[in-house]
Design an enzyme around this catalytic site. Structure first.
Site, PDB file in Angstrom:
ATOM      1  N   ASP A  71       0.859  -1.186   0.000  1.00 54.22           N
ATOM      2  CA  ASP A  71       0.000   0.000   0.000  1.00 54.22           C
ATOM      3  C   ASP A  71       0.893   1.233   0.000  1.00 54.22           C
ATOM      4  O   ASP A  71       1.651   1.457   0.949  1.00 54.22           O
ATOM      5  CB  ASP A  71      -0.902  -0.016   1.243  1.00 54.22           C
ATOM      6  CG  ASP A  71      -1.990   1.042   1.200  1.00 54.22           C
ATOM      7  OD1 ASP A  71      -2.145   1.690   0.147  1.00 54.22           O
ATOM      8  OD2 ASP A  71      -2.671   1.230   2.221  1.00 54.22           O
ATOM      9  N   ASP A 125      -2.826   2.453  -6.118  1.00 52.73           N
ATOM     10  CA  ASP A 125      -1.801   2.530  -5.076  1.00 52.73           C
ATOM     11  C   ASP A 125      -1.728   1.314  -4.155  1.00 52.73           C
ATOM     12  O   ASP A 125      -1.048   1.367  -3.134  1.00 52.73           O
ATOM     13  CB  ASP A 125      -1.995   3.796  -4.239  1.00 52.73           C
ATOM     14  CG  ASP A 125      -3.329   3.818  -3.503  1.00 52.73           C
ATOM     15  OD1 ASP A 125      -4.176   2.966  -3.803  1.00 52.73           O
ATOM     16  OD2 ASP A 125      -3.502   4.697  -2.636  1.00 52.73           O
ATOM     17  N   GLU A 126      -2.406   0.224  -4.485  1.00 54.90           N
ATOM     18  CA  GLU A 126      -2.277  -0.959  -3.636  1.00 54.90           C
ATOM     19  C   GLU A 126      -2.521  -2.229  -4.446  1.00 54.90           C
ATOM     20  O   GLU A 126      -3.229  -2.225  -5.448  1.00 54.90           O
ATOM     21  CB  GLU A 126      -3.214  -0.898  -2.430  1.00 54.90           C
ATOM     22  CG  GLU A 126      -4.679  -0.872  -2.768  1.00 54.90           C
ATOM     23  CD  GLU A 126      -5.565  -0.928  -1.530  1.00 54.90           C
ATOM     24  OE1 GLU A 126      -5.235  -1.674  -0.574  1.00 54.90           O
ATOM     25  OE2 GLU A 126      -6.601  -0.236  -1.535  1.00 54.90           O
TER      26      GLU A 126
END
EC number: 2.7.7.7
Length: 351
Positions: A8, A103-104
């Protein structure tokens, strides 16, 4: 035993802005909205978070908490470019990658030979490589199952990681608050607490039949997670088709004004979730869901090119007036259907 990593990125959009403009590093900044018009915060850096500024917060509220907050409109091409680079770094270690947003992502490194097969060392090396090549920090969680890896990635943020080995799972679960389990919202947590269930350890002592009667299918998921069971694979072919947010009320509502107020509160979270998957907010359809006091539910949606709150409210009002039939409403939900990638390419070419 599987080896799952959840990576993350730390305040990703804001981090890209601070990297590209060092003058922003030590001041409170947030992405989304403006001082002149209403909007919501997509993400905020850590200096802004010290003032209480959070994702999905209305811009006006953020400015009250932090009057000197610097608002940026967002450069989504830059975020997508960074995300693609990060994805390429992941692929150096495994082909089993399940992106959740820009983003993860989940990574299954069970069969990876890198770092002598150590998931802990792989996670460390991935985070260091991301920093070396992009000057961005990431946090990671390592565990034998997906939901624990996701929980672990939040334990040592920012720029840290947390490992739950198979041997450590039972002790970790004993004291893990149920609210930490993905899918357990405030209403569910309150209902569980009313039953004397606050931790996974409490649920382990609870009869599965009781949970099924009270929570239905979710009761089984809750029971399994509390035992450390999560058989979901890291799905490399995963293509997200929709994004949604919903709220189950502690008490049924009977007035349109109550429903509209709930939509006003849900919309910023829908916008935030969509922005993580589709920063340009382009969609195929958007719609609403109402579940009534007899557990019947109805869904209505419209073809719409971009997320639009006014249309969602109008759709909800029409659904409320035409389909409620005097029943109480126990759940309100908003959702969008994403564009098929092939259709999206055609639209872009058409422009």
């Amino acid at each position: 035993m599987r080896k799952i990593i959840h990576v993350d990125m730390d305040c990703f959009f804001a981090a890209v802005e601070m990297r590209d403009n060092p003058a922003l590093r030590d001041i409170p900044i947030a992405i989304g909205g403006s001082r002149e018009r209403r909007g919501v915060i997509s993400t905020a850096n850590y200096p802004a978070r010290k003032f209480g500024v959070r994702s999905a917060m209305p811009t006006g509220m953020a400015l009250k908490l932090c009057p000197h907050l610097t608002l940026l409109p967002g450069r989504f091409d830059a975020y997508k470019e960074a995300s693609n680079h990060i994805r390429e770094i992941f692929s150096r270690y495994t082909s089993r990658i399940e992106p959740l947003s820009l983003d993860e992502a989940y990574l299954d490194v069970t069969d990876s030979v890198h770092c002598h097969g150590s998931a802990t060392l792989i996670a460390q090396e991935i985070r260091q490589t991301i920093f070396n090549e992009l000057q961005l920090t990431a946090s990671a969680g390592v565990a034998p199952v997906k939901f624990l890896a996701k929980i672990a990635s939040d334990m040592n943020k920012p720029n840290g990681q947390f490992v739950i080995t198979p041997a450590e799972v039972p002790a970790f679960l004993q004291t893990l608050p149920l609210a930490k389990i993905p899918g357990v919202g405030k209403v569910s947590a309150a209902k569980l607490e009313a039953m004397g269930l606050r931790t996974c350890g409490d649920v382990q002592k609870c009869d599965l039949v009781t949970l099924l009667k009270r929570f239905g299918k979710f009761g089984r998921i809750l029971w399994e997670r509390s035992q450390g069971i999560d058989e979901r694979d890291v799905n490399s072919e995963r293509l997200r088709k929709s994004v949604g947010v919903e709220r189950t009320m502690a008490e049924d509502i009977h007035h349109w004004s109550e429903c509209e107020a709930i939509i006003e509160r849900l919309y910023p979270e829908l916008e935030r979730r969509l922005a993580k998957v589709k920063p340009d907010l382009l969609i195929a359809r958007q719609g609403v869901k109402l579940k009534f006091d007899d557990f019947q539910q109805t869904t209505q949606e419209h073809v719409w090119p971009r997320l639009n709150k006014s249309d969602l409210i109008a759709t909800a009002r029409k659904t409320w007036d035409e389909r409620r039939g005097g029943r109480g409403v126990r759940l309100v939900g908003l959702h969008v259907t994403l564009l098929d990638p092939q259709m999206e390419r055609q639209l872009v070419l058409g422009l």
